[in-house]
Design an enzyme around this catalytic site. Structure first.
Site, PDB file in Angstrom:
ATOM      1  CG  HIS A  31      22.429  71.950  45.798  1.00  0.00           C
ATOM      2  ND1 HIS A  31      21.396  71.340  45.138  1.00  0.00           N
ATOM      3  CD2 HIS A  31      23.563  71.478  45.232  1.00  0.00           C
ATOM      4  CE1 HIS A  31      21.894  70.505  44.226  1.00  0.00           C
ATOM      5  NE2 HIS A  31      23.207  70.579  44.252  1.00  0.00           N
ATOM      6  CB  SER A 124      23.944  76.478  32.935  1.00  0.00           C
ATOM      7  OG  SER A 124      23.710  76.340  34.285  1.00  0.00           O
ATOM      8  CG  ASP A 170      21.607  77.010  36.438  1.00  0.00           C
ATOM      9  OD1 ASP A 170      22.326  77.424  37.354  1.00  0.00           O
ATOM     10  OD2 ASP A 170      21.238  75.821  36.341  1.00  0.00           O
ATOM     11  CE1 TYR A 220      19.288  71.186  41.681  1.00  0.00           C
ATOM     12  CE2 TYR A 220      16.901  71.112  41.504  1.00  0.00           C
ATOM     13  CZ  TYR A 220      18.067  71.837  41.606  1.00  0.00           C
ATOM     14  OH  TYR A 220      18.019  73.210  41.654  1.00  0.00           O
TER      15      TYR A 220
HETATM   16  C1  GLA Z   1      21.426  73.315  39.114  1.00  0.00           C
HETATM   17  C2  GLA Z   1      20.117  74.108  39.152  1.00  0.00           C
HETATM   18  C3  GLA Z   1      20.326  75.426  39.875  1.00  0.00           C
HETATM   19  C4  GLA Z   1      20.975  75.224  41.234  1.00  0.00           C
HETATM   20  C5  GLA Z   1      22.203  74.330  41.114  1.00  0.00           C
HETATM   21  C6  GLA Z   1      22.788  73.971  42.456  1.00  0.00           C
HETATM   22  O1  GLA Z   1      22.377  73.979  38.325  1.00  0.00           O
HETATM   23  O2  GLA Z   1      19.671  74.347  37.844  1.00  0.00           O
HETATM   24  O3  GLA Z   1      19.087  76.097  40.003  1.00  0.00           O
HETATM   25  O4  GLA Z   1      20.064  74.717  42.164  1.00  0.00           O
HETATM   26  O5  GLA Z   1      21.916  73.118  40.417  1.00  0.00           O
HETATM   27  O6  GLA Z   1      23.294  75.100  43.069  1.00  0.00           O
END
Ligand code: GLA
Length: 390
Positions: A31, A124, A170, A220
């Site tokens: 984050h 991801s 990601d 989120y």
């Molecule tokens: C998800 C989002 C990323 C990042 C993470 C937390 O994977 O896609 O961009 O913010 O959460 O680190």
């Protein structure tokens, strides 16, 4: 050469192109990406693969068969591409729309999609799908994008077609990952540094809690908004520019949640840089300590962990150094998904067994039992998106 037998069995001929893009695990820096901070992920040996050929039908559409969902999607490429069902196809629609917006004409295609990136595992799978689609469209149309532009196009697809206001981590690592390296990414300047991780004495274990993580639920976006509120109160463009002291001085000007979110981000940016240094020095106990500290901060201040992720970290702590465990933390957006652990390579089997048996019967904070099986695997840092057949 990697084969996608699905393509031949569905379309009755071999594919003309095959491309792949990996999932990722974030070692530390959670984050922090949308706060202009640092992240330290790596691509994993789990891939989304697309095999394709020019369509044999005259209809102007991309036909995609997803073997995991046992489902088919059709995307009409004769007009501007918009969101539509099935839901999983929106990642591909978003990417194709990004190519259309650059004036690229997309031909009618037949595609077979297979993936070994777990769905909802915080590894991801969505970025892998986007980057795989972008790699296919680059190959098919001959429009090679700059890697940064490619990652940003995929991120935009996630924002606009999946409704998740994610950061850049990601997609960047799925595009730019390198074998045997972590990717230290400065999310402000977008500069990257490859940090070697090829010491055979250590390994990374990925422990999927099998609690599905889902980021489009609003938590989120709420965390992201709270970080922006904190930055505004502190009078800085983003939390990257804030310090722990300045935050402490401004404590009474913000609500407790906003304060805690900012405290996590400021600490995590610092920990990420220190962990990267620990890896350069092969100081595994130090890296492990930063990983645990990251987890506690995500659990207590950022509040994105869950009882199953906490149970895994507790089991790892109990294994400790004598059992070959350096550190463990939740990875990815949170609310379910996976943990990542840094372990001694010769302890991988014993640790895997121990977590597998302890997790299901672990008693969580609310005194219930976890009751589900984890999925555990190790991965070396893998290469980013590749064209396998062109
Ligand atoms: C998800 C989002 C990323 C990042 C993470 C937390 O994977 O896609 O961009 O913010 O959460 O680190």
């Amino acid at each position: 050469m990697l084969k996608v037998p699905e393509f031949e069995s569905i379309y009755g001929r071999p594919p003309r192109w095959i491309v792949a893009a990996p999932g990722r695990v974030n070692v530390i820096g959670e984050h922090t990406d949308y706060n202009d901070g640092f992240v330290l992920p790596m691509a994993i040996e789990r891939y989304t693969v697309m095999a394709a050929d020019i369509s044999q039908s005259s209809a102007p559409r991309i036909l995609i068969h997803d073997s995991r969902a046992r489902d088919t999607a059709q995307i009409d490429v004769s007009k501007p591409i918009a969101k539509a069902d099935p839901r999983w196809s929106n990642y591909i629609r978003g990417v194709a729309a990004g190519f259309q917006n650059r004036g690229v004409k997309i031909p009618a295609l037949e595609v077979a999609l297979v993936s070994t990136v777990p769905l909802g595992g915080g590894l991801s799978s969505s970025a892998a799908l986007e980057v795989c689609a972008a790699t296919l469209l680059e190959t098919v149309t001959g429009t090679k994008l700059d890697p940064i532009e490619k990652a940003l196009l995929c991120q935009k697809a996630e924002h606009e077609f999946a409704g998740v206001p994610c950061g850049i981590m990601d997609q960047f690592v799925s595009v730019m990952g390198q074998k045997n390296h972590l990717l230290l990414l400065d999310c402000r300047s977008r500069q990257t540094e490859l940090v070697p991780l090829n010491d055979p004495s250590v390994a990374l274990l990925i422990i999927n809690t099998n609690v599905k993580h889902e980021l489009s639920g609003g938590e989120y976006a709420q965390r992201r908004a709270q970080c922006e509120t904190a930055a505004k109160i502190l009078g800085v463009p983003s939390l990257r520019d804030a310090t722990a002291d300045a935050l402490e001085r401004a404590r009474r000007q913000m609500d407790l949640f906003v304060f805690r979110r900012a405290r996590h981000v400021i600490g995590e940016i610092e920990r990420t840089l220190q962990a990267a240094q620990g890896i350069r020095n092969s100081d595994w106990p130090a890296v492990g300590r930063y990983m645990y500290a990251s987890h506690y901060s995500l659990r207590d201040d950022f509040e994105v962990s869950c009882k199953e992720l906490d149970a895994v970290v507790e089991i790892c702590q109990a294994i400790g150094f004598p059992g070959g465990m350096y550190g463990c933390r939740m990875t990815g957006g949170g609310f379910g998904g996976s943990c990542v652990a840094l372990v001694a390579a010769d302890a991988v089997d014993a640790i895997t067994k121990r977590i597998a048996t302890s997790y299901k019967i672990a008693t969580t904070g609310d005194e219930t039992k976890v009751g589900i099986e984890p999925t555990i695997f190790s991965s070396r840092p893998a290469a980013g998106a590749t064209v396998i057949k062109s």
